[in-house]
Design an enzyme around this catalytic site. Structure first.
Site, mmCIF file in Angstrom:
data_model
loop_
_atom_site.group_PDB
_atom_site.id
_atom_site.type_symbol
_atom_site.label_atom_id
_atom_site.label_comp_id
_atom_site.label_asym_id
_atom_site.label_seq_id
_atom_site.Cartn_x
_atom_site.Cartn_y
_atom_site.Cartn_z
ATOM 1 N N LEU A 158 28.679 3.586 128.822
ATOM 2 C CA LEU A 158 28.501 3.045 127.476
ATOM 3 C C LEU A 158 27.633 1.792 127.446
ATOM 4 O O LEU A 158 27.594 1.017 128.395
ATOM 5 C CB LEU A 158 29.880 2.742 126.883
ATOM 6 C CG LEU A 158 30.830 3.943 126.837
ATOM 7 C CD1 LEU A 158 32.195 3.525 126.302
ATOM 8 C CD2 LEU A 158 30.251 5.073 126.006
ATOM 9 N N HIS A 159 26.943 1.637 126.325
ATOM 10 C CA HIS A 159 26.100 0.459 126.092
ATOM 11 C C HIS A 159 26.205 0.098 124.609
ATOM 12 O O HIS A 159 26.964 0.736 123.870
ATOM 13 C CB HIS A 159 24.659 0.745 126.516
ATOM 14 C CG HIS A 159 24.101 2.020 125.948
ATOM 15 N ND1 HIS A 159 23.787 2.154 124.617
ATOM 16 C CD2 HIS A 159 23.860 3.233 126.513
ATOM 17 C CE1 HIS A 159 23.334 3.375 124.392
ATOM 18 N NE2 HIS A 159 23.380 4.062 125.524
ATOM 19 N N GLU A 160 25.403 -0.887 124.186
ATOM 20 C CA GLU A 160 25.542 -1.362 122.801
ATOM 21 C C GLU A 160 25.169 -0.322 121.750
ATOM 22 O O GLU A 160 25.566 -0.438 120.586
ATOM 23 C CB GLU A 160 24.706 -2.634 122.602
ATOM 24 C CG GLU A 160 25.364 -3.846 123.215
ATOM 25 C CD GLU A 160 24.479 -5.081 123.153
ATOM 26 O OE1 GLU A 160 23.709 -5.222 122.186
ATOM 27 O OE2 GLU A 160 24.550 -5.881 124.102
ATOM 28 N N HIS A 178 26.139 2.862 121.881
ATOM 29 C CA HIS A 178 27.444 3.482 121.617
ATOM 30 C C HIS A 178 28.324 2.502 120.831
ATOM 31 O O HIS A 178 29.047 2.901 119.917
ATOM 32 C CB HIS A 178 28.158 3.823 122.928
ATOM 33 C CG HIS A 178 27.417 4.768 123.822
ATOM 34 N ND1 HIS A 178 26.838 4.374 125.006
ATOM 35 C CD2 HIS A 178 27.152 6.093 123.714
ATOM 36 C CE1 HIS A 178 26.271 5.417 125.590
ATOM 37 N NE2 HIS A 178 26.435 6.469 124.831
ATOM 38 N N GLN A 216 24.745 21.197 128.489
ATOM 39 C CA GLN A 216 23.497 20.697 127.917
ATOM 40 C C GLN A 216 22.500 20.207 128.962
ATOM 41 O O GLN A 216 21.455 19.670 128.610
ATOM 42 C CB GLN A 216 23.785 19.617 126.872
ATOM 43 C CG GLN A 216 24.285 18.298 127.422
ATOM 44 C CD GLN A 216 24.671 17.348 126.303
ATOM 45 O OE1 GLN A 216 25.648 17.571 125.590
ATOM 46 N NE2 GLN A 216 23.910 16.277 126.123
ATOM 47 N N GLY A 276 23.842 8.889 116.907
ATOM 48 C CA GLY A 276 22.724 7.949 116.872
ATOM 49 C C GLY A 276 21.403 8.631 116.525
ATOM 50 O O GLY A 276 21.168 9.789 116.876
ATOM 51 N N LYS A 318 18.707 7.801 117.804
ATOM 52 C CA LYS A 318 17.873 7.882 119.009
ATOM 53 C C LYS A 318 17.700 9.351 119.402
ATOM 54 O O LYS A 318 16.616 9.777 119.770
ATOM 55 C CB LYS A 318 18.491 7.112 120.172
ATOM 56 C CG LYS A 318 17.575 7.127 121.382
ATOM 57 C CD LYS A 318 18.139 6.332 122.515
ATOM 58 C CE LYS A 318 19.053 7.140 123.377
ATOM 59 N NZ LYS A 318 18.328 8.092 124.247
ATOM 60 N N VAL A 332 19.700 1.331 118.508
ATOM 61 C CA VAL A 332 19.901 -0.028 119.034
ATOM 62 C C VAL A 332 18.960 -0.197 120.228
ATOM 63 O O VAL A 332 18.902 0.673 121.104
ATOM 64 C CB VAL A 332 21.364 -0.240 119.455
ATOM 65 C CG1 VAL A 332 21.557 -1.600 120.097
ATOM 66 C CG2 VAL A 332 22.286 -0.075 118.250
ATOM 67 N N SER A 379 19.807 3.236 126.436
ATOM 68 C CA SER A 379 20.177 4.570 126.890
ATOM 69 C C SER A 379 20.912 4.451 128.217
ATOM 70 O O SER A 379 20.616 3.563 129.024
ATOM 71 C CB SER A 379 18.908 5.406 127.090
ATOM 72 O OG SER A 379 19.192 6.546 127.882
HETATM 73 P P1 AMP Z 1 25.205 9.879 124.862
HETATM 74 O O1 AMP Z 1 26.347 9.235 125.549
HETATM 75 O O2 AMP Z 1 23.873 9.519 125.421
HETATM 76 O O3 AMP Z 1 25.402 11.374 124.678
HETATM 77 O O4 AMP Z 1 25.183 9.292 123.392
HETATM 78 C C1 AMP Z 1 26.319 9.343 122.561
HETATM 79 C C2 AMP Z 1 25.919 8.970 121.157
HETATM 80 O O5 AMP Z 1 25.388 7.651 121.147
HETATM 81 C C3 AMP Z 1 24.825 9.884 120.582
HETATM 82 O O6 AMP Z 1 25.109 10.142 119.220
HETATM 83 C C4 AMP Z 1 23.591 9.056 120.738
HETATM 84 O O7 AMP Z 1 22.585 9.361 119.794
HETATM 85 C C5 AMP Z 1 24.135 7.655 120.504
HETATM 86 N N1 AMP Z 1 23.229 6.654 121.095
HETATM 87 C C6 AMP Z 1 22.788 6.609 122.372
HETATM 88 N N2 AMP Z 1 21.924 5.581 122.545
HETATM 89 C C7 AMP Z 1 21.808 4.976 121.339
HETATM 90 C C8 AMP Z 1 21.069 3.862 120.845
HETATM 91 N N3 AMP Z 1 20.242 3.165 121.633
HETATM 92 N N4 AMP Z 1 21.196 3.525 119.552
HETATM 93 C C9 AMP Z 1 22.017 4.234 118.729
HETATM 94 N N5 AMP Z 1 22.742 5.296 119.129
HETATM 95 C C10 AMP Z 1 22.652 5.664 120.409
#
Ligand code: AMP
Length: 282
Positions: free
Chosen positions: A33-35, A37, A61, A147, A149, A176, A185
């Site tokens: 997780l990051h900002e 999320h 996926q 997100g 992104k 973000v 990411s």
């Molecule tokens: P992930 O863990 O990469 O599958 O992302 C989980 C959710 O967080 C997804 O809906 C992504 O689009 C969202 N997300 C990931 N990175 C960002 C970001 N930089 N800004 C906003 N949402 C994000």
């Protein structure tokens, strides 16, 4: 915060919450997780009585040559963060719990996967749609947060929810970024510090593209060429695609007539980075 690994327990918890007429927000993630999320979680905590975040690195996926095996899984750190962000439930099923050996269903959303990442990651969006359909039916949230992104993913999920009449509101949240502009990411972890600095230029290039496209909205070709040149100049970068698409249909756009998306995927070192920017007609 309670950690729930079983689908059955997750369903029971949700049914209880719904019986008590409490709203549930769901934030699906793959962890690390990051900002980015964090912004989704914060929004959900604000909008709903209860928030569920899921951590599940979805094998469906990932392509055979992609990073499923080495995708970072810092579970303890993630759980600590989610607790600080004040969620109620961390849904953390195992791959076998989600996809037992006899699992036979695929959810596939047509057309929206014809551009951008779709052709470059065959099967990816079927994997996303299948896992999200399953998460939504297990958790039964009032709202689910995604997100921008992963803009194509967001659009595919919106369509899935509409087509299947799933009783959930899909909420899209803005990208973000790190201070230099790089979209946050989990895969940024694969970058060295110099690579990360160089990666900031992806957003700079997209911003320049937006400026050029708004100046001459009816002839995108030269603007796209300029952006492509900038991206190719980033040291070590291999551009997978740079595309201009209608922000609703994701079909190629030849002019800025309605909300349009300029999006790219760039490989840098061992990371595949995606980013996008909206362009609205004047
Ligand atoms: P992930 O863990 O990469 O599958 O992302 C989980 C959710 O967080 C997804 O809906 C992504 O689009 C969202 N997300 C990931 N990175 C960002 C970001 N930089 N800004 C906003 N949402 C994000």
């Amino acid at each position: 915060m309670r950690i729930i690994p079983s689908i059955r327990d997750m369903q029971t918890w949700s049914e209880n919450a719904r019986r008590r007429r409490l709203s549930i927000g769901l934030v699906p993630t793959m962890g690390c997780l990051h900002e980015g999320h964090g912004s989704l979680v914060l929004r959900s905590v604000r909008d709903n009585d209860l928030t569920v975040a899921s951590i599940f690195v979805n094998p469906l996926q990932f392509g055979p040559r992609e990073d499923f095996g080495r995708y970072p899984r810092p579970f303890k750190r993630d759980a600590r963060l989610l607790k600080q962000w004040r969620i109620d439930i961390l849904f953390h099923p195992s791959p076998k719990e989600m996809f037992p050996d006899d699992f036979a269903t695929t959810v596939s959303v047509k057309d929206l996967d014809k551009t951008l990442c779709g052709p470059r990651r065959p099967g990816h969006f079927n994997g996303v749609a299948t896992v999200v359909a399953k998460l939504l039916t297990v958790v039964q949230p009032t709202r689910a947060y995604f997100g921008q992104k992963d803009y194509q993913q967001l659009k595919i999920i919106e369509r899935l929810v509409k087509d299947l009449n799933l009783p959930v509101s899909v909420v899209g949240c803005p990208i973000v970024r790190e201070q230099g502009g790089l979209a946050r990411s989990s895969r940024n972890r694969y970058l060295t510090t110099p690579q990360k600095n160089n990666a900031n230029q992806i957003f700079t290039a997209l911003q320049e593209g937006r400026k050029l496209l708004r100046l001459r909205p009816y002839s995108p070709t030269s603007a796209l060429n300029t952006v492509m040149k900038r991206l190719k100049h980033i040291p070590g970068a291999r551009v997978e695609y740079l595309e201009l698409v209608n922000a609703e249909t994701l079909k190629p756009a030849r002019a800025i007539r309605s909300r349009t998306l300029l999006a790219c995927a760039v490989r840098l070192g061992s990371a595949r980075l995606i980013d996008n920017i909206f362009i609205d007609p004047r």
